[in-house]
Motif scaffolding. Structure first.
Motif, PDB file in Angstrom:
ATOM      1  N   ILE B 109       0.837  -1.196   0.000  1.00  0.00           N
ATOM      2  CA  ILE B 109       0.000   0.000   0.000  1.00  0.00           C
ATOM      3  C   ILE B 109       0.876   1.251   0.000  1.00  0.00           C
ATOM      4  O   ILE B 109       0.638   2.197  -0.744  1.00  0.00           O
ATOM      5  CB  ILE B 109      -0.960  -0.024   1.207  1.00  0.00           C
ATOM      6  CG1 ILE B 109      -1.978  -1.150   1.014  1.00  0.00           C
ATOM      7  CG2 ILE B 109      -1.667   1.318   1.373  1.00  0.00           C
ATOM      8  CD1 ILE B 109      -2.786  -1.452   2.247  1.00  0.00           C
ATOM      9  N   GLY B 110       1.946   1.228   0.810  1.00  0.00           N
ATOM     10  CA  GLY B 110       2.871   2.360   0.839  1.00  0.00           C
ATOM     11  C   GLY B 110       3.477   2.642  -0.527  1.00  0.00           C
ATOM     12  O   GLY B 110       3.616   3.789  -0.942  1.00  0.00           O
ATOM     13  N   LEU B 112       2.099   2.039  -3.343  1.00  0.00           N
ATOM     14  CA  LEU B 112       1.084   2.468  -4.310  1.00  0.00           C
ATOM     15  C   LEU B 112       0.607   3.899  -4.094  1.00  0.00           C
ATOM     16  O   LEU B 112       0.383   4.632  -5.052  1.00  0.00           O
ATOM     17  CB  LEU B 112      -0.126   1.517  -4.247  1.00  0.00           C
ATOM     18  CG  LEU B 112      -1.236   1.818  -5.260  1.00  0.00           C
ATOM     19  CD1 LEU B 112      -0.757   1.537  -6.680  1.00  0.00           C
ATOM     20  CD2 LEU B 112      -2.477   1.003  -4.968  1.00  0.00           C
ATOM     21  N   VAL B 113       0.454   4.307  -2.823  1.00  0.00           N
ATOM     22  CA  VAL B 113      -0.235   5.569  -2.547  1.00  0.00           C
ATOM     23  C   VAL B 113       0.542   6.820  -2.965  1.00  0.00           C
ATOM     24  O   VAL B 113      -0.018   7.909  -2.969  1.00  0.00           O
ATOM     25  CB  VAL B 113      -0.622   5.708  -1.056  1.00  0.00           C
ATOM     26  CG1 VAL B 113      -1.742   4.756  -0.706  1.00  0.00           C
ATOM     27  CG2 VAL B 113       0.588   5.487  -0.163  1.00  0.00           C
ATOM     28  N   LEU B 272       8.059   5.574   1.782  1.00  0.00           N
ATOM     29  CA  LEU B 272       7.493   4.830   0.656  1.00  0.00           C
ATOM     30  C   LEU B 272       6.648   5.740  -0.222  1.00  0.00           C
ATOM     31  O   LEU B 272       6.747   5.740  -1.437  1.00  0.00           O
ATOM     32  CB  LEU B 272       6.643   3.658   1.161  1.00  0.00           C
ATOM     33  CG  LEU B 272       7.378   2.567   1.932  1.00  0.00           C
ATOM     34  CD1 LEU B 272       6.423   1.462   2.336  1.00  0.00           C
ATOM     35  CD2 LEU B 272       8.522   2.001   1.119  1.00  0.00           C
ATOM     36  N   MET B 273       5.792   6.560   0.412  1.00  0.00           N
ATOM     37  CA  MET B 273       4.879   7.392  -0.361  1.00  0.00           C
ATOM     38  C   MET B 273       5.619   8.461  -1.173  1.00  0.00           C
ATOM     39  O   MET B 273       5.398   8.608  -2.369  1.00  0.00           O
ATOM     40  CB  MET B 273       3.872   8.056   0.577  1.00  0.00           C
ATOM     41  CG  MET B 273       2.812   8.857  -0.136  1.00  0.00           C
ATOM     42  SD  MET B 273       1.699   9.621   1.052  1.00  0.00           S
ATOM     43  CE  MET B 273       0.121   9.402   0.242  1.00  0.00           C
TER      44      MET B 273
END
Lengths: 104, 556
Positions: B109-110, B112-113, B272-273
């Motif tokens: 998720i990290g 992707l966002v 990550l984001m």
């Protein structure tokens, strides 16, 4: 780009509308995305028990949140593209036509 | 902390199998898998054919750096997804799900966002302002010399760490699956990558990436369907079986100890984001499309493919818990307690065998290797562009250089980077490569991203603010990573608990610090130069919004 042309485009109501609408729509979506994601991270960090609470069968709240975030990412980018392809592209074409047309 | 390291390991493109399995001994080298070799040879033949075709079409600098600016939004979205779906995502994330369950999903998720944020705030201005590298955008109204030097150093640091990790991963994957010695494996990757990039430039690199993205998405879909088919397409039944078989049982659906500390959870989330929005080889792809509209479509397709892919890696990880974990045949000496054959990053490869036999395993191994090859090419091209376009043409020659010379410098740089990658890949065979990728994301989020974002969206940014903010972000991110347990204790061998910086990622501190320095040193910049740069913002902003004044050649 000379200053007169810049001033002319900046005075164009279409340009002002484009900048205002795109900026507010873009930031609105960005804030929604940031809220969703850091809301999720906050739950992971401060209430991990909620993540592993079962909803149906063995499927947990966390699994639905994860899938929801992935789907939300795709939907929000799609929403932006839809709006940009219609409204913003029309405004941009009008601005470019006015700028290049009157420059001749 | 060992959990933190496990996650770093998964992040690292393909953290060394040796890490989990101990040094690879000659005896563990597997029998030659002919399916893998045939499929891989076919892939190489096809991509070399494409490189030959691309070489005929590569005449200008724009062809070389940006594939002529004629890539469609859909193709570019797929190529971006290809750049992003490295072996880290495929082998690493599925391995992380395999060992830690839900924790792997938090990672996906990290990753992707960051994409929606790129879409809403950056994609269109990037396309409208840049030509070949993100430094073009950052230096649009600021002083080219210092800004390009900053961007080039940020690019080279990010790219180098990624590159070494990929080379080491590729070498070990080939060694284990094809039965070739490590050195040969590293040389094969290096030589092929040099050929793709020097002869075919961005055109070849893009098409190699497209083919690989299709293979990877297709292969992952197939494995996932075969896994789900065993459970009558009942996801609930798959998860229930995984909970029953996994030693952690119910705990695989909890976030895990590594993110129990809120500072770790947020710091990782930020790295990550926002790291995504500062990766040079990803940003470079925005210049291969003709206009802002195609740039938008690129992000939409990239987000869709990447989101879909991460759902697949989750199914693959859980499938491996059910089908690989209890099967002695996939473990050292047939003993489940001894860990996976080929090391901790191999669940996806073994799962392919479990659902589709030797043919499927050969196919997936070839795809994993193609993935590394394609990502290495993209990374090298962005590193070479930073040297030729930013350092050589702009900083050293002050723009007084013709395109042919610039492209020649880029090709020579590719050759040099390729040789360096082979040598370092060989030298670093036994090292924990995990920290390099962690460093790459932290540097991208702390040095590249703040300067790039502010240069496009904040009128007040001056050269002084950007250079100080960028270098503070760069140095603090590199420094704190070295002082974190992953390097200080594990790599440098200091005693456990002696790390000065106790968290898994520095981004929570270094990214805001970089923004703060950009701000403070811009608003206190009272020079005439600074005032001119601020005054130039309106014209830049107008172009970033409308595309007026964009390189006319982009529309062909």
């Amino acid at each position: 780009m000379d200053d007169r042309m810049l001033a002319r485009i900046q005075g164009d109501p279409n340009y002002q509308a484009l900048v205002r609408e795109r900026s507010s729509f873009g930031w609105t979506l960005a804030i929604i995305m940031l809220t969703l994601y850091y809301g999720f991270i906050a739950i992971v960090a401060f209430d991990p028990g909620l993540i592993s609470t079962k909803v149906t069968g063995v499927l947990t709240v966390g699994l639905f949140m994860g899938a929801g975030l992935i789907v939300a990412s795709v939907l929000l980018t799609g929403l932006y593209v839809l709006r940009a392809n219609t409204r913003y592209d029309d405004l941009t074409r009008a601005i470019v036509a006015a700028a290049t047309g009157s420059a001749k | 902390m060992s959990r933190n390291l496990a996650l770093c390991a998964a992040l690292a493109t393909l953290a060394s199998p040796a890490l989990a399995a101990g040094p690879i001994e000659a005896g563990t080298m597997q029998a030659t898998n002919w399916t893998a070799i045939v499929i891989f040879a076919a892939f190489v033949a096809l991509t070399l054919g494409i490189t030959y075709w691309a070489a005929q079409r590569t005449r200008t600098a724009k062809d070389f750096y940006a594939a002529g600016g004629g890539v469609s939004g859909f193709q570019n979205g797929l190529a971006i997804a290809g750049d992003y779906m490295s072996a880290a995502s495929f082998l690493g994330i599925s391995a992380l799900v395999y060992t830690s369950g839900y924790y792997g999903l938090i990672y996906s998720i990290g990753f992707l966002v960051g994409w929606p944020i790129i879409m809403f705030l950056m994609a269109e201005p990037l396309r409208n302002l840049g030509r070949f590298t993100f430094a073009d955008v950052a230096s649009y109204r600021l002083q080219a010399g210092p800004i390009r030097a900053l961007a080039a150093i940020g690019t080279l640091v990010t790219v180098s760490f990624y590159l070494i990790a990929q080379m080491v991963g590729a070498g070990q994957l080939i060694e284990l699956l094809f039965g070739l010695p490590y050195l040969w494996a590293v040389i094969i990757v290096g030589v092929l990558m040099i050929i793709y990039v020097t002869f075919g430039g961005m055109i070849a690199t893009t098409y190699v990436q497209l083919i690989k993205a299709c293979l990877l998405l297709g292969g992952s879909t197939l494995i996932s369907l075969l896994v789900l088919a065993q459970f009558g397409f009942d996801f609930n039944a798959l998860i229930a079986k995984a909970i029953e078989l996994h030693p952690k049982h119910d705990a695989i659906l909890t976030p895990g100890a590594a993110v129990a500390n809120p500072i770790n959870a947020f710091s990782l989330g930020i790295a990550l984001m926002f790291g995504t929005a500062g990766l040079p080889h990803i940003l470079m792809r925005f210049f291969t499309v003709s206009n802002a509209k195609e740039a938008r479509k690129s992000v939409f397709w990239a987000t869709t493919f990447i989101g879909y892919f991460y759902i697949l890696t989750f199914i693959i990880g859980f499938g491996a818990i059910v089908l690989v974990l209890p099967n002695g045949a996939y473990h050292d000496a047939g003993d489940i307690a001894k860990g996976l054959l080929g090391g901790g990053n191999m669940p996806a490869i073994h799962l392919a065998h479990a659902v589709g036999g030797d043919v499927m395993k050969g196919f997936i191994a070839a795809v994993a290797f193609a993935t590394i090859l394609a990502v290495v090419s993209g990374l090298t091209l962005s590193g070479a562009s930073a040297v030729s376009h930013d350092l050589y043409a702009s900083v050293i020659r002050h723009g007084n250089v013709d395109e042919a010379t610039e492209v020649r410098v880029s090709r020579v740089t590719t050759l040099v980077l390729g040789v360096i990658a082979i040598v370092l890949g060989y030298e670093f065979e036994k090292i924990n490569v995990a920290f390099m990728v962690g460093l790459a994301f932290a540097v991208a989020a702390s040095a590249n991203f703040p300067v790039l974002l502010l240069s496009m969206l904040w009128k007040g940014l001056t050269t002084r603010g950007a250079v100080i903010g960028g270098f503070v972000g760069l140095i603090s991110a590199v420094g704190l990573t070295i002082l974190s347990p992953g390097i200080w204790e594990v790599v440098l061998g200091h005693p456990k608990g002696s790390a000065w910086f106790p968290y898994v990622s520095p981004a929570l501190f270094t990214m805001p610090l970089s923004f703060l320095c950009c701000y403070v040193f811009s608003v206190t910049d009272k020079s005439a130069q600074g005032a001119r740069e601020q005054a130039a913002y309106e014209a830049q902003y107008m172009r970033s919004q409308t595309g007026i004044g964009i390189d006319a050649a982009a529309s062909h």
